[in-house]
Design an enzyme around this catalytic site. Structure first.
Site, PDB file in Angstrom:
ATOM      1  N   SER A   1      -8.939  -0.229   5.607  1.00 51.97           N
ATOM      2  CA  SER A   1      -9.033  -1.378   6.508  1.00 51.97           C
ATOM      3  C   SER A   1      -7.853  -1.411   7.464  1.00 51.97           C
ATOM      4  O   SER A   1      -7.853  -2.176   8.421  1.00 51.97           O
ATOM      5  CB  SER A   1      -9.068  -2.680   5.699  1.00 51.97           C
ATOM      6  OG  SER A   1     -10.200  -2.725   4.864  1.00 51.97           O
TER       7      SER A   1
ATOM      8  N   LYS B   1       0.808  -1.219   0.000  1.00 50.58           N
ATOM      9  CA  LYS B   1       0.000   0.000   0.000  1.00 50.58           C
ATOM     10  C   LYS B   1       0.844   1.274   0.000  1.00 50.58           C
ATOM     11  O   LYS B   1       0.378   2.339  -0.420  1.00 50.58           O
ATOM     12  CB  LYS B   1      -0.932   0.011   1.206  1.00 50.58           C
ATOM     13  CG  LYS B   1      -2.019  -1.051   1.182  1.00 50.58           C
ATOM     14  CD  LYS B   1      -3.101  -0.728   0.175  1.00 50.58           C
ATOM     15  CE  LYS B   1      -4.304  -1.641   0.333  1.00 50.58           C
ATOM     16  NZ  LYS B   1      -5.390  -1.291  -0.611  1.00 50.58           N
TER      17      LYS B   1
END
Length: 318
Positions: free
Chosen positions: A70, A49
């Site tokens: 998340s 990410k």
């Protein structure tokens, strides 16, 4: 979007990410010794990410950022925001891991938790961004995020150009779309692997349009997206070769197998390996280990940054 966007992203994020290695995977009866692991659990911030987060923030010259996450995208954004001195608010859904929320806060970001699932989280993030006049950086549904994640594919195919199949963990679809772009002119098979409890891309491609699934509680907490992203969906539709669904038991077994190999993956990071094991093809394959933010690693991150902040605060008052 195309290869030029990925190359621009690779150049832009180079000072903020590491080039992760390919590791030998488990030797199995089906795969023999042909399975490799793309070690994104060793990426800064603990997951792939960081690539998309850094690319978006840098390209947009953001001065204030809001996101829904998340956990791993929030951690990545918190790290890059702290480096650049940018305020960040991360909206978390009801099922978010408390350890990931704590790690985000330890990195200096603000967290907001909402009831419901990913859809409610994203709605709140959009509203907060509008209220704050901030740049919204989604976890997957943005061209700059997809381009950043696609640099995983550029590295992988440069290091192992004879790869026959790449297995890609699939949640919101940013990583899978990025791999599809990286493999646009390459003969490699691209296989997305989804948790069986939330096969949003398989259902959407079968229906011929994006569909929204209800919230779920798969052990792969980073892959709980309820619907395909507007940006990733057409890219995946036009290039993905196959989608595989794996159950929670398979995910946990793959996680345990990685741990025995010394690869400290979280369950979301083991989903691609679970897919490769389920496929059982004798081939030159790479499974992307997308994240390693285990509770133990997050505990260390939280306490190291909390201690550093306390020390800095003490020094201010001396």
């Amino acid at each position: 979007m195309g290869g030029a966007d990925l190359l621009a992203a690779a150049s832009r994020i180079a000072p903020y990410v590491v080039r992760t290695p390919l590791l030998r995977g488990p030797v199995t009866a089906a795969h023999g010794t042909g399975l490799l692991l793309k070690a994104e659990h060793l990426q800064l911030g603990g997951s792939f990410k960081m690539r998309g987060a850094a690319n978006a923030v840098l390209a947009l010259a953001a001065e204030r950022v809001v996101t829904g996450s998340s956990g791993n995208h929030g951690i990545a954004l918190a790290r890059i925001a702290r480096t650049l001195g940018i305020p960040l608010t991360v909206v978390l859904a009801a099922g978010a891991m408390p350890s990931k929320a704590a790690a985000i806060r330890a990195l200096g970001a603000e967290t907001v938790q909402v009831g419901g699932g990913v859809a409610e989280r994203e709605e709140r993030a959009r509203a907060l961004a509008a209220e704050q006049g901030a740049v919204l950086v989604p976890s997957s549904d943005h061209p700059l995020v997809v381009a950043g994640q696609g640099t995983v594919g550029l590295e992988l195919l440069a290091a192992a150009p004879d790869t026959e199949t790449v297995y890609v963990p699939t949640g919101g679809g940013g990583l899978l779309a990025g791999l599809c772009l990286a493999a646009a002119d390459h003969p490699v098979r691209v296989v997305g692997v989804e948790p069986a409890l939330t096969p949003r891309y398989a259902r959407s491609l079968a229906a011929g349009h994006p569909v929204r699934l209800p919230p779920c509680a798969t052990v792969a907490d980073g892959l709980r997206g309820q619907s395909p992203g507007t940006v990733p969906y057409p890219i995946i539709r036009d290039r993905v070769d196959e989608l595989i669904a794996v159950g929670d038991a398979e995910i946990l077994a793959a996680t345990a197998l990685l741990h025995r190999l010394g690869v400290d993956a979280e369950p979301s990071g083991a989903v691609a390996l679970a897919g490769a094991l389920r496929a059982g093809r004798r081939e030159r394959a790479v499974a992307i280990v997308s994240g390693g933010n285990t509770p133990a690693r997050l505990h260390t991150l939280h306490h190291s940054h909390t201690s550093a902040s306390a020390s800095a605060s003490a020094n201010v008052h001396i």
